[in-house]
Design a protein around this motif. Structure first.
Motif, short mmCIF file in Angstrom:
data_model
loop_
_atom_site.label_atom_id
_atom_site.label_comp_id
_atom_site.label_asym_id
_atom_site.label_seq_id
_atom_site.Cartn_x
_atom_site.Cartn_y
_atom_site.Cartn_z
N UNK A 33 2.92 -7.67 -11.72
CA UNK A 33 3.00 -9.13 -11.71
C UNK A 33 1.73 -9.77 -11.14
N UNK A 34 0.79 -8.95 -10.67
CA UNK A 34 -0.47 -9.41 -10.10
C UNK A 34 -0.26 -10.36 -8.93
N UNK A 35 0.73 -10.03 -8.07
CA UNK A 35 1.01 -10.85 -6.89
C UNK A 35 0.14 -10.48 -5.69
N UNK A 36 -0.69 -9.47 -5.85
CA UNK A 36 -1.57 -9.05 -4.77
C UNK A 36 -2.55 -8.01 -5.28
N UNK A 37 -3.49 -7.63 -4.44
CA UNK A 37 -4.44 -6.60 -4.82
C UNK A 37 -3.72 -5.28 -5.12
N UNK A 38 -4.37 -4.44 -5.93
CA UNK A 38 -3.78 -3.13 -6.19
C UNK A 38 -4.16 -2.17 -5.06
N UNK A 39 -3.52 -1.01 -4.97
CA UNK A 39 -3.81 -0.09 -3.87
C UNK A 39 -5.28 0.32 -3.75
N UNK A 40 -5.98 0.48 -4.87
CA UNK A 40 -7.39 0.83 -4.79
C UNK A 40 -8.22 -0.31 -4.19
N UNK A 41 -7.85 -1.56 -4.48
CA UNK A 41 -8.54 -2.69 -3.86
C UNK A 41 -8.39 -2.65 -2.35
N UNK A 42 -7.20 -2.27 -1.88
CA UNK A 42 -7.00 -2.15 -0.43
C UNK A 42 -7.84 -1.03 0.16
N UNK A 43 -7.98 0.07 -0.56
CA UNK A 43 -8.84 1.16 -0.09
C UNK A 43 -10.28 0.67 0.04
N UNK A 44 -10.77 -0.01 -0.99
CA UNK A 44 -12.13 -0.55 -0.95
C UNK A 44 -12.28 -1.60 0.16
N UNK A 45 -11.26 -2.44 0.32
CA UNK A 45 -11.29 -3.46 1.37
C UNK A 45 -11.33 -2.83 2.76
N UNK A 46 -10.64 -1.71 2.93
CA UNK A 46 -10.67 -1.02 4.23
C UNK A 46 -12.08 -0.58 4.58
#
Length: 131
Positions: A33-46
């Motif tokens: 539903x694109x309600x938030x970043x995907x898990x890989x985006x969170x990895x990159x953000x970390x």
């Protein structure tokens, strides 16, 4: 500890720690539903945020006139004989009145952020699936 809870909503996932709540999801193109970043985006953000914070702490400790730090991170994963090999690409822009030696030192410090150390060290994932 971070906890993820997913119900029947494809694929919106509630994430929380003891202080914050956020959402992970997948793009519409893959059924989310694109309600938030995907898990890989969170990895990159970390990695990106850890580098930025580490550099800010270092510049502040040295009392260097650093106005801003911008860290962009991307990654490429390839499979070779069934084994995944991932390369992270970092782009670091430091704005401020620092010389080339200070800038080079900050780039060295970027590799010392805790998330960078975890990602370049030995990693194991242990499962605990209560019956």
């Amino acid at each position: 500890m971070v906890t993820a809870i997913i119900h029947k909503d494809r694929y919106s996932t509630a994430l929380s720690n003891e202080r914050h709540a956020w959402t992970a999801d997948e793009p519409v193109t893959v059924g989310g539903q694109d309600t938030g970043p995907n898990p890989f985006d969170y990895l990159l953000a970390s990695l990106a945020s850890c580098i930025a914070i580490t550099l800010r702490m270092y510049a502040d400790r040295k009392e260097w006139p650093v106005d801003s730090i911008k860290v962009s991170v991307s990654m490429d994963t390839r499979k070779d004989n069934g084994q995944a090999e991932t390369t992270f690409f970092k782009n670091i822009v430091i704005e401020g009145d620092i010389d080339d030696e200070q800038r080079a030192r900050m780039l060295d410090i970027a590799a010392k952020c805790p998330v960078h150390q975890v990602l370049t060290g030995r990693i194991a994932v242990a499962e605990d699936l209560p019956l």
